[in-house]
Design an enzyme around this catalytic site. Structure first.
Site, PDB file in Angstrom:
ATOM      1  N   GLY A 176      -1.785 -13.801  -4.322  1.00 40.31           N
ATOM      2  CA  GLY A 176      -0.405 -13.438  -4.622  1.00 40.31           C
ATOM      3  C   GLY A 176      -0.108 -13.561  -6.102  1.00 40.31           C
ATOM      4  N   GLY A 177       0.490 -14.682  -6.493  1.00 34.02           N
ATOM      5  CA  GLY A 177       0.952 -14.892  -7.864  1.00 34.02           C
ATOM      6  C   GLY A 177      -0.069 -14.524  -8.935  1.00 34.02           C
ATOM      7  N   GLU A 179      -4.411 -17.831   5.632  1.00 31.70           N
ATOM      8  CA  GLU A 179      -3.524 -18.279   4.557  1.00 31.70           C
ATOM      9  C   GLU A 179      -2.665 -19.440   5.052  1.00 31.70           C
ATOM     10  OE1 GLU A 179      -2.671 -14.969   1.502  1.00 31.70           O
ATOM     11  OE2 GLU A 179      -1.320 -14.658   3.164  1.00 31.70           O
ATOM     12  N   SER A 199      -2.534 -19.796  -3.178  1.00 33.41           N
ATOM     13  CA  SER A 199      -2.740 -20.350  -4.518  1.00 33.41           C
ATOM     14  C   SER A 199      -4.177 -20.205  -5.014  1.00 33.41           C
ATOM     15  CB  SER A 199      -2.284 -21.810  -4.578  1.00 33.41           C
ATOM     16  OG  SER A 199      -0.888 -21.891  -4.328  1.00 33.41           O
ATOM     17  N   GLY A 230       1.998 -19.809  -2.752  1.00 34.31           N
ATOM     18  CA  GLY A 230       2.984 -19.876  -3.830  1.00 34.31           C
ATOM     19  C   GLY A 230       3.373 -21.292  -4.215  1.00 34.31           C
ATOM     20  N   HIS A 258       1.692 -10.983   7.352  1.00 37.26           N
ATOM     21  CA  HIS A 258       1.801 -12.001   6.297  1.00 37.26           C
ATOM     22  C   HIS A 258       2.820 -13.060   6.729  1.00 37.26           C
ATOM     23  CE1 HIS A 258       2.731 -13.951   2.521  1.00 37.26           C
ATOM     24  NE2 HIS A 258       1.549 -13.526   2.100  1.00 37.26           N
ATOM     25  N   GLU A 271       5.137 -14.413   5.253  1.00 39.82           N
ATOM     26  CA  GLU A 271       6.522 -14.118   4.843  1.00 39.82           C
ATOM     27  C   GLU A 271       7.164 -13.128   5.815  1.00 39.82           C
ATOM     28  OE1 GLU A 271       5.525 -13.160   0.786  1.00 39.82           O
ATOM     29  OE2 GLU A 271       5.012 -15.267   0.465  1.00 39.82           O
ATOM     30  N   ASN A 329      -1.898  -9.240  -3.667  1.00 47.23           N
ATOM     31  CA  ASN A 329      -0.666  -8.969  -2.926  1.00 47.23           C
ATOM     32  C   ASN A 329       0.484  -9.113  -3.921  1.00 47.23           C
ATOM     33  OD1 ASN A 329       1.521  -8.884  -1.235  1.00 47.23           O
ATOM     34  ND2 ASN A 329       1.048 -10.774  -0.124  1.00 47.23           N
ATOM     35  N   TRP A 330       0.977  -7.979  -4.393  1.00 42.61           N
ATOM     36  CA  TRP A 330       2.018  -8.012  -5.437  1.00 42.61           C
ATOM     37  C   TRP A 330       3.377  -8.417  -4.877  1.00 42.61           C
ATOM     38  CZ3 TRP A 330       0.985  -2.947  -8.782  1.00 42.61           C
ATOM     39  CH2 TRP A 330      -0.288  -3.049  -9.342  1.00 42.61           C
ATOM     40  N   LYS A 331       3.515  -8.430  -3.581  1.00 46.55           N
ATOM     41  CA  LYS A 331       4.798  -8.748  -2.935  1.00 46.55           C
ATOM     42  C   LYS A 331       5.907  -7.874  -3.537  1.00 46.55           C
ATOM     43  CE  LYS A 331       2.951 -13.234  -1.830  1.00 46.55           C
ATOM     44  NZ  LYS A 331       3.157 -14.633  -1.523  1.00 46.55           N
TER      45      LYS A 331
END
Ligand code: PGA
Length: 252
Positions: free
Chosen positions: A236-237, A170, A215, A176, A98, A100, A9-11
């Site tokens: 993600g990251g 999640e 994470s 993150g 998600h 977010e 997930n590149w956001k």
């Protein structure tokens, strides 16, 4: 057998040139790592879906996914992207719900149920996200919240429709933050989600891929993916660095 999926997930990260280099690096490294029922999905920002998809060509191991879609079919919704548009570009996956989106854009369970319907109606695979914030985990009501999130947005589906959905658990406190759920915490929640699905859909629950997100890194992926009910990860990251991401893919 359930599909194993590692989705990045590149956001809202990277320029087009950076997105293309990342894709090229991943294509180069992933070739021999993905076997059998393993799928790799790159969930890019909307403007990069087409260029990244073109770069992938007919790569049958790596697919692209969107990070969201509209609950509306079409029309005067400035700035939105519909599931029909994604389908017209042959985008196979879309992340829905998600945390977010829930937190910053006020998306609730009923709205997400509509988005899931739109995605399915256009032949997309929704990667439906659920998970509890820290205060809910600390209050010990996380099981109740997550089962409610799943029921609110998915339990209106037929068994046939549900089989096309991928779920991502999640925990918000792990996203993150560098603080991963332990493999036991992940397994417990995944088993709970599967049991909850089975309470309504019976044996179909065994066919649903449930990914863990929060994470996920090269050094914890193996342990998480070894859990019986963890069928992959939403990353993600660590999906923004090709080497790290490919190490995660290898862990599956
Ligand atoms: P993270 O994000 O891997 O950076 O924790 C996961 C996600 O938000 O999907």
């Amino acid at each position: 057998m359930r599909n194993k999926i590692v989705a990045g997930n590149w956001k809202m990260n990277k320029s087009l040139a950076e997105a293309q280099s990342l894709t090229a690096e991943i294509i180069g490294m992933v070739a021999d790592e993905v076997k059998g029922n393993v799928k790799v999905v790159l969930c890019t920002p909307f403007p990069y879906l087409h260029p990244v998809k073109s770069q992938l060509g007919n790569n049958d191991r790596i697919a692209v996914g969107a990070q969201n879609c509209s609950e509306h079919e079409s029309g005067a919704y400035t700035g939105e992207t519909s599931a029909a548009m994604l389908a017209s570009m042959n985008i196979p996956y879309v992340i829905i719900g998600h945390s977010e989106r829930r937190q910053y854009f006020g998306e609730d369970g009923a709205l997400l149920a509509t988005k899931v319907d739109k995605a399915l109606a256009h032949g997309l695979t929704p990667i439906f996200c659920c998970g509890e914030p820290l205060e809910i985990r600390e209050a010990g009501t996380h099981e109740a919240l997550v089962t409610k999130q799943v029921a609110e947005s998915l339990f209106h589906l037929s068994a046939v429709a549900l089989q096309k959905v991928v779920i991502a658990y999640e925990p918000v406190w792990a996203i993150g933050t560098g603080k991963t759920a332990s493999s036991q915490q992940a397994q417990d929640m995944h088993a709970l989600i599967r049991k909850h699905l089975a309470s309504k859909y019976g044996a179909v629950a065994e066919n649903i891929s449930i990914l863990y997100g929060g994470s996920v890194k090269a050094d914890n992926a193996k342990e998480l993916f070894a859990c019986a009910d963890v069928d992959g990860g939403l990353v993600g990251g660590a999906s923004l660095k090709s080497r790290e991401f490919v190490e995660i893919v290898k862990a599956i």
